[in-house]
Write a protein that holds these residues in place. Sequence first.
Motif, PDB file in Angstrom:
ATOM      1  N   GLN A 205       0.815  -1.206   0.000  1.00 23.09           N
ATOM      2  CA  GLN A 205       0.000   0.000   0.000  1.00 23.09           C
ATOM      3  C   GLN A 205       0.853   1.262   0.000  1.00 23.09           C
ATOM      4  O   GLN A 205       0.459   2.289  -0.546  1.00 23.09           O
ATOM      5  N   LEU A 206       2.028   1.178   0.616  1.00 21.12           N
ATOM      6  CA  LEU A 206       2.901   2.348   0.712  1.00 21.12           C
ATOM      7  C   LEU A 206       3.679   2.602  -0.572  1.00 21.12           C
ATOM      8  O   LEU A 206       3.831   3.745  -0.998  1.00 21.12           O
ATOM      9  N   ALA A 207       4.193   1.549  -1.179  1.00 15.18           N
ATOM     10  CA  ALA A 207       5.099   1.700  -2.311  1.00 15.18           C
ATOM     11  C   ALA A 207       4.331   1.727  -3.625  1.00 15.18           C
ATOM     12  O   ALA A 207       3.234   1.179  -3.736  1.00 15.18           O
ATOM     13  N   PRO A 208       4.888   2.383  -4.646  1.00  5.74           N
ATOM     14  CA  PRO A 208       4.238   2.374  -5.960  1.00  5.74           C
ATOM     15  C   PRO A 208       4.287   0.990  -6.573  1.00  5.74           C
ATOM     16  O   PRO A 208       5.195   0.211  -6.318  1.00  5.74           O
ATOM     17  N   GLY A 209       3.300   0.695  -7.381  1.00  3.38           N
ATOM     18  CA  GLY A 209       3.213  -0.605  -8.032  1.00  3.38           C
ATOM     19  C   GLY A 209       1.899  -1.285  -7.722  1.00  3.38           C
ATOM     20  O   GLY A 209       1.255  -0.965  -6.725  1.00  3.38           O
ATOM     21  N   PRO A 210       1.458  -2.209  -8.593  1.00  4.33           N
ATOM     22  CA  PRO A 210       0.200  -2.929  -8.361  1.00  4.33           C
ATOM     23  C   PRO A 210       0.247  -3.713  -7.055  1.00  4.33           C
ATOM     24  O   PRO A 210       1.185  -4.468  -6.804  1.00  4.33           O
ATOM     25  N   LEU A 211      -0.768  -3.547  -6.236  1.00  2.00           N
ATOM     26  CA  LEU A 211      -0.772  -4.074  -4.871  1.00  2.00           C
ATOM     27  C   LEU A 211      -0.607  -5.584  -4.817  1.00  2.00           C
ATOM     28  O   LEU A 211       0.218  -6.103  -4.064  1.00  2.00           O
ATOM     29  N   ALA A 212      -1.410  -6.312  -5.583  1.00  2.00           N
ATOM     30  CA  ALA A 212      -1.398  -7.771  -5.481  1.00  2.00           C
ATOM     31  C   ALA A 212      -0.056  -8.357  -5.891  1.00  2.00           C
ATOM     32  O   ALA A 212       0.472  -9.255  -5.228  1.00  2.00           O
ATOM     33  N   ALA A 213       0.518  -7.853  -6.982  1.00  2.00           N
ATOM     34  CA  ALA A 213       1.811  -8.366  -7.447  1.00  2.00           C
ATOM     35  C   ALA A 213       2.905  -8.069  -6.428  1.00  2.00           C
ATOM     36  O   ALA A 213       3.775  -8.904  -6.163  1.00  2.00           O
ATOM     37  N   GLN A 214       2.849  -6.865  -5.844  1.00  2.00           N
ATOM     38  CA  GLN A 214       3.870  -6.510  -4.864  1.00  2.00           C
ATOM     39  C   GLN A 214       3.765  -7.366  -3.602  1.00  2.00           C
ATOM     40  O   GLN A 214       4.782  -7.796  -3.047  1.00  2.00           O
ATOM     41  N   LEU A 215       2.548  -7.606  -3.150  1.00  2.00           N
ATOM     42  CA  LEU A 215       2.348  -8.456  -1.977  1.00  2.00           C
ATOM     43  C   LEU A 215       2.845  -9.866  -2.253  1.00  2.00           C
ATOM     44  O   LEU A 215       3.514 -10.481  -1.407  1.00  2.00           O
ATOM     45  N   ALA A 216       2.532 -10.406  -3.426  1.00  2.00           N
ATOM     46  CA  ALA A 216       2.983 -11.749  -3.780  1.00  2.00           C
ATOM     47  C   ALA A 216       4.504 -11.834  -3.785  1.00  2.00           C
ATOM     48  O   ALA A 216       5.091 -12.777  -3.234  1.00  2.00           O
TER      49      ALA A 216
ATOM     50  N   PRO B 186      10.197   8.276  -0.417  1.00  3.23           N
ATOM     51  CA  PRO B 186       9.128   8.222  -1.407  1.00  3.23           C
ATOM     52  C   PRO B 186       9.535   8.844  -2.728  1.00  3.23           C
ATOM     53  O   PRO B 186       9.243   8.316  -3.793  1.00  3.23           O
ATOM     54  N   ILE B 187      10.221  10.026  -2.667  1.00  2.00           N
ATOM     55  CA  ILE B 187      10.609  10.688  -3.896  1.00  2.00           C
ATOM     56  C   ILE B 187      11.677   9.872  -4.599  1.00  2.00           C
ATOM     57  O   ILE B 187      11.722   9.792  -5.823  1.00  2.00           O
ATOM     58  N   LEU B 188      12.540   9.221  -3.831  1.00  2.00           N
ATOM     59  CA  LEU B 188      13.583   8.388  -4.412  1.00  2.00           C
ATOM     60  C   LEU B 188      12.985   7.271  -5.247  1.00  2.00           C
ATOM     61  O   LEU B 188      13.491   6.920  -6.306  1.00  2.00           O
ATOM     62  N   LEU B 189      11.860   6.724  -4.780  1.00  2.00           N
ATOM     63  CA  LEU B 189      11.218   5.643  -5.516  1.00  2.00           C
ATOM     64  C   LEU B 189      10.762   6.108  -6.885  1.00  2.00           C
ATOM     65  O   LEU B 189      10.711   5.330  -7.827  1.00  2.00           O
ATOM     66  N   PHE B 190      10.429   7.401  -7.010  1.00  2.00           N
ATOM     67  CA  PHE B 190       9.984   7.925  -8.288  1.00  2.00           C
ATOM     68  C   PHE B 190      11.152   8.279  -9.197  1.00  2.00           C
ATOM     69  O   PHE B 190      11.062   8.150 -10.400  1.00  2.00           O
TER      70      PHE B 190
ATOM     71  N   TYR C 185      12.675  -2.722   5.604  1.00  2.00           N
ATOM     72  CA  TYR C 185      11.298  -2.233   5.677  1.00  2.00           C
ATOM     73  C   TYR C 185      10.847  -1.917   7.101  1.00  2.00           C
ATOM     74  O   TYR C 185      10.189  -0.913   7.358  1.00  2.00           O
ATOM     75  N   LYS C 186      11.198  -2.772   8.069  1.00  2.00           N
ATOM     76  CA  LYS C 186      10.717  -2.584   9.440  1.00  2.00           C
ATOM     77  C   LYS C 186      11.220  -1.287  10.068  1.00  2.00           C
ATOM     78  O   LYS C 186      10.666  -0.811  11.047  1.00  2.00           O
ATOM     79  N   ARG C 187      12.270  -0.717   9.479  1.00  3.67           N
ATOM     80  CA  ARG C 187      12.823   0.515  10.039  1.00  3.67           C
ATOM     81  C   ARG C 187      11.954   1.734   9.726  1.00  3.67           C
ATOM     82  O   ARG C 187      12.018   2.727  10.433  1.00  3.67           O
ATOM     83  N   PHE C 188      11.209   1.665   8.607  1.00  2.02           N
ATOM     84  CA  PHE C 188      10.471   2.859   8.210  1.00  2.02           C
ATOM     85  C   PHE C 188       8.982   2.626   7.980  1.00  2.02           C
ATOM     86  O   PHE C 188       8.264   3.546   7.614  1.00  2.02           O
ATOM     87  N   ASN C 189       8.475   1.405   8.232  1.00  5.06           N
ATOM     88  CA  ASN C 189       7.082   1.125   7.869  1.00  5.06           C
ATOM     89  C   ASN C 189       6.067   1.913   8.683  1.00  5.06           C
ATOM     90  O   ASN C 189       4.916   2.029   8.294  1.00  5.06           O
ATOM     91  N   LYS C 190       6.488   2.466   9.815  1.00  2.00           N
ATOM     92  CA  LYS C 190       5.582   3.276  10.612  1.00  2.00           C
ATOM     93  C   LYS C 190       5.946   4.767  10.545  1.00  2.00           C
ATOM     94  O   LYS C 190       5.429   5.568  11.308  1.00  2.00           O
ATOM     95  N   ASN C 191       6.816   5.126   9.625  1.00  2.00           N
ATOM     96  CA  ASN C 191       7.253   6.506   9.501  1.00  2.00           C
ATOM     97  C   ASN C 191       6.091   7.411   9.091  1.00  2.00           C
ATOM     98  O   ASN C 191       5.483   7.213   8.033  1.00  2.00           O
ATOM     99  N   PRO C 192       5.739   8.424   9.896  1.00  2.00           N
ATOM    100  CA  PRO C 192       4.583   9.267   9.590  1.00  2.00           C
ATOM    101  C   PRO C 192       4.769  10.105   8.332  1.00  2.00           C
ATOM    102  O   PRO C 192       3.799  10.410   7.640  1.00  2.00           O
ATOM    103  N   GLN C 193       6.014  10.480   8.032  1.00  2.00           N
ATOM    104  CA  GLN C 193       6.255  11.267   6.818  1.00  2.00           C
ATOM    105  C   GLN C 193       5.943  10.457   5.556  1.00  2.00           C
ATOM    106  O   GLN C 193       5.323  10.962   4.619  1.00  2.00           O
ATOM    107  N   ILE C 194       6.384   9.205   5.553  1.00  2.00           N
ATOM    108  CA  ILE C 194       6.125   8.358   4.400  1.00  2.00           C
ATOM    109  C   ILE C 194       4.625   8.114   4.239  1.00  2.00           C
ATOM    110  O   ILE C 194       4.074   8.192   3.134  1.00  2.00           O
ATOM    111  N   HIS C 195       3.955   7.842   5.340  1.00  2.00           N
ATOM    112  CA  HIS C 195       2.510   7.603   5.278  1.00  2.00           C
ATOM    113  C   HIS C 195       1.772   8.843   4.778  1.00  2.00           C
ATOM    114  O   HIS C 195       0.831   8.737   3.986  1.00  2.00           O
ATOM    115  N   ALA C 196       2.184  10.012   5.223  1.00  2.00           N
ATOM    116  CA  ALA C 196       1.526  11.243   4.790  1.00  2.00           C
ATOM    117  C   ALA C 196       1.736  11.467   3.294  1.00  2.00           C
ATOM    118  O   ALA C 196       0.804  11.840   2.569  1.00  2.00           O
TER     119      ALA C 196
END
Length: 385
Positions: free
Chosen positions: A66-77, A199-203, A309-320
């Motif tokens: 949900q956080l990262a760009p890309g189709p959700l189902a494929a990324q989860l798989a 987030p911007i780096l991912l783009f 991932y566990k280091r930033f998955n609760k980061n409020p800036q990324i979620h915002a």
Amino acid sequence: MAGEASSEAQIAADFTLAQMLRYFLSLGTVGFGGPIALAGYMQRDLVEKRKWITPEEYVEGLALAQLAPGPLAAQLAMYLGYIRGGILGATLVGFAFIGPSFVMVLAIAEAYIRYGGLPWMQAVFYGIGAAVIGIIARSAWKLMNSTLKRDPLQWAIFTALLISTAATEREIVWLFLAGGIVSLSVRALPRKIIETRLPILLFTTTAPLLRLDKFGEILGYFGKAGLFVFGSGLAIVPFLHGGVVLEHRWLTERQFLDAVAVAMITPGPVVITVAFIGFLVAGIVGAVAAALGVFLPVYAVVVLVAPYYKRFNKNPQIHAFVRGVTAAATGAIAGAVIVLARRAVHDIPTGIIATTSLLLLLRWKIPEPLLIAAAGIAGLALNRG
């Protein structure tokens, strides 16, 4: 901690990577219903029934998707494949999950090119194109309810993208980024610049793909488009319409609507529609380039981000930031409904098919392939002469 470790070791010992690959091959072959449904199947089958994945691992994977760009189902798989088999697991699971729908789309594309000029196929897609408008409208409605809620800021971002997409009929990339930045600035002004760069780096890091020949051109374009698929695979539709139809002129309006319809009648990720588009543009080479372009950023996110991932998955800036981009994507989907409806709904019968499709989907959980089939039959009946 020791108990958790032994529990995970036991889970890992209960199955082999080959068994996981067979599961995802099956899911990719018969898994209909869109990204949320596919994610639900994985939770039911892998967490509850087979117990190959712990609930915590599943939730972490879903949050990353949900956080990262890309189709959700494929990324989860791919993420689930990664935590059980590393890079090899993510790679093989990705091929197993995406492969079946890719092959199906190639077969449909070949038939479409060979028989697309026949009156009966034109009549079928006459009805299907109208039904697609209802399906996309329902998806936009669901996303509005689940992501915007009563947040004035998210609604403002949504409205801006709806208007811009409907008015320009193109994707405006900087508006998506602006939506994320505005949400970030208002909701979670960062304390450390480094926390806001991910987030911007991912783009930016995946954008400069090679553009050498037709293969490179298609790969680069679809790689860029894939970076703006958040949650729903239909988020890619407004991007594809502007680039494929208006900018590159690879497809006509009719062909583009048919491509979206093909994604609805095949299992697996909705964004597999790009393989159909690529095939129409440059045959099998185009289909491979388009699919690689969309899914390579997803794969890169998993293998590069998952270890940390566990280091930033609760980061409020990324979620915002992601909330802002998601609101922008939802607005773009709603705007795409208006843009595509101008082409697909052009008389009373198509208006009735589109409206009926939307009402049926809002009222009952009708499988989308069944609705597409019914619309095709209706189109054939209406144009039998």
